[in-house]
Structure formats: structure tokens, C-alpha cells
Design an enzyme around this catalytic site. Sequence first.
Site, PDB file in Angstrom:
ATOM      1  N   SER A 105     -10.537 -31.406  23.135  1.00  0.00           N
ATOM      2  CA  SER A 105     -10.950 -30.281  22.430  1.00  0.00           C
ATOM      3  C   SER A 105      -9.592 -30.517  21.362  1.00  0.00           C
ATOM      4  O   SER A 105      -8.617 -31.232  21.490  1.00  0.00           O
ATOM      5  CB  SER A 105     -10.809 -29.120  22.854  1.00  0.00           C
ATOM      6  OG  SER A 105     -10.489 -27.828  21.896  1.00  0.00           O
ATOM      7  N   TYR A 128      -6.919 -22.828  28.991  1.00  0.00           N
ATOM      8  CA  TYR A 128      -7.609 -24.028  28.191  1.00  0.00           C
ATOM      9  C   TYR A 128      -6.976 -24.703  27.453  1.00  0.00           C
ATOM     10  O   TYR A 128      -7.266 -26.075  27.793  1.00  0.00           O
ATOM     11  CB  TYR A 128      -8.760 -23.065  27.173  1.00  0.00           C
ATOM     12  CG  TYR A 128     -10.014 -23.939  26.586  1.00  0.00           C
ATOM     13  CD1 TYR A 128     -11.169 -24.236  27.292  1.00  0.00           C
ATOM     14  CD2 TYR A 128      -9.632 -24.470  25.502  1.00  0.00           C
ATOM     15  CE1 TYR A 128     -11.993 -25.226  26.711  1.00  0.00           C
ATOM     16  CE2 TYR A 128     -10.771 -25.161  24.701  1.00  0.00           C
ATOM     17  CZ  TYR A 128     -11.798 -25.515  25.509  1.00  0.00           C
ATOM     18  OH  TYR A 128     -12.672 -26.307  24.719  1.00  0.00           O
TER      19      TYR A 128
END
Length: 267
Positions: free
Chosen positions: A149, A162
Site C-alpha cells: 500500500s 495496517y
Amino acid sequence: MMICFPQYDLKGKTVLITGAASGIGLEMARQFAKSGANVCVADLDVEQAEIVVKQIVSEGGCALALGMDVSSEVQVDVGVDKVVTEFGRIDILISNAGIQIINPIDKLSFSEWKKMLAIHLDGAFLTTRAVLRYMYADKLGGTIIYMGSVHSHEASPLKAPYVTAKHGLLGLSRVVAKEGASHNVRSYVICPGFVKTPLVEQQIPLQAKEKNISEDEVVKNIMLGNTVDGEFTTTEDITQLALFLSVFPSNVFTGQSFIASHGWSMK
Ligand code: NAD
């Protein structure tokens, strides 16, 4: 604007995509099948995985549904064995399954933290180990792609586990590149900006509530505010990058991460 993407030929190749029943993984499953690959659609949601497989087969593709919790050692090993029994080998692993949790660190439970790391990091390790055993054994090697990401390179509030997990994937991928090179294995991390999938849709109201702003402001200012054009990255963009990396014929990019974010991050 009409965008024409290049065509790729993956006939005879087998790809295992985790989290392929939805979002980015689903688009990759469809497009890899259209490129001729045998596609193994692995997901926690086996019913949805079976629907995806039926759709691919109805369009003339070749696919297999696998119920798999990527954080379960047994389920991953059994699933990978099944792929090899069905198709002979695995050429490409796309470790994509993921979740999101929106919470500031002081409110985050230990179980939320552990769940995130289990799915993203244990899942990446377990699937990598299982496919490497086959890729090394027949000496043909293969390609491993991790779904990182922008949060593999940048931090945002409310996303501590995350961001931690996505940074961790860079380390795993680099070690795979170094250990795998002599076995013809290449490793990459794809780092998307915001892509409008169920994972992102569900965090818009949560971020709005936590930050006390409107949902429109979440999209415009938080998700897309730092892009050059205010646009979401698309599942097609990410799939094209995965296809390109899957067919690229040399080691020149191995160990690298690739940010695809409309300029949000340019590292
Ligand atoms: P999504 O929610 O649409 O799809 C995720 C899939 O993973 C679902 O089908 C879900 O059932 C599956 N899954 C969840 N836990 C699992 C487990 N334990 N085992 C197997 N499957 C499991 O999400 P998405 O947006 O397509 O995300 C896919 C990947 O892309 C994730 O790793 C995510 O972190 C990453 N990513 C997404 C974005 C984005 O903006 N959507 C941006 C950057 C990175």
C-alpha cells in the site's frame, strides 16, 4: 478518456491469488484468466470465490476456488498442495488478502492488532513458504507479488496495525528477492493509493465519525487530497502492474516496491 491497456500472454501459467473474491484480487483473477492463466481464487469467503470461478469459467477461462484463511498454516499448506495437484505447479503468487481497522492506538484492542498482523504478515509468510517449496523443488522458480500500500511507505493516523503490516511486507519481499534469486524466484510489492473497493467503502463512514467530518470530506481531503488529480487508483491500474511484473523477463526489478497512487506518494 479511453484507456487501452496492453495484452499479456500467460497461457500455461498458474497463478494463486489470495483475497480474490472481492476488490483488487477479483479484478486480477478475471484479467489473469483473460490472459490465459489458470487462476486459483483463494478467499476466506469460499461461496464468493466459487461465484468468481463460475464467472471466469463461463467466459472461457480456467479457474479453481479455494476456501483459505491465509492466517491458518494448515489451510494454506493444504490449499497450495491442491493447486499443484490440479495444475502441476504454481508460477505466480499474489499475496493480496487483507482487511482494514480504523482506530487510534489508545483505543485499539490487542486482538485487533494481532488480527491485522496475522492476515497481512502471517498470511504473506505462510503463502510464500508454501509456494517457495514447490518453486524451489522443480527449479523453475516463479514470481511473488505482495499487495502492499502507499502505507508501506507513508503513515496515516488511525491505521497503526495496517501501516505496520504494510511496512513489514517490504522487508519480507526483499528477503525473498535475495534468497530466491538463485532459485529463479522474483519478488515485488505493489503499493496502491486508495482504490474504491469494499475495504475502502467501509472505512469512509468510520473515518467521518472518528474525525467528526462529512463522508465527502473524507474522500476529497483525506483519501484523495494529496493526489495530483483527485482521482482514485483503480483495480484495473493495479492489475496491469501485476500482469507487467508477472511477465517481466529479467531480475532487474526484483525486491522493489511500486507505488501506484496518482502522485499521493512519489518515493
Ligand atoms: P476487499 O475487502 O475488496 O477484498 C479483500 C478480500 O480479502 C476479501 O474477499 C476478503 O474475504 C479476503 N480476506 C480477508 N481476510 C482473509 C483471510 N484471512 N484469508 C483469506 N482471505 C481473506 O479489499 P481490497 O481493497 O481489494 O484489498 C485487497 C488488498 O489490497 C489488501 O491487502 C489491501 O490492504 C490492499 N490495498 C487496498 C487498497 C484500497 O484502497 N482498496 C489500497 C492499498 C492496498
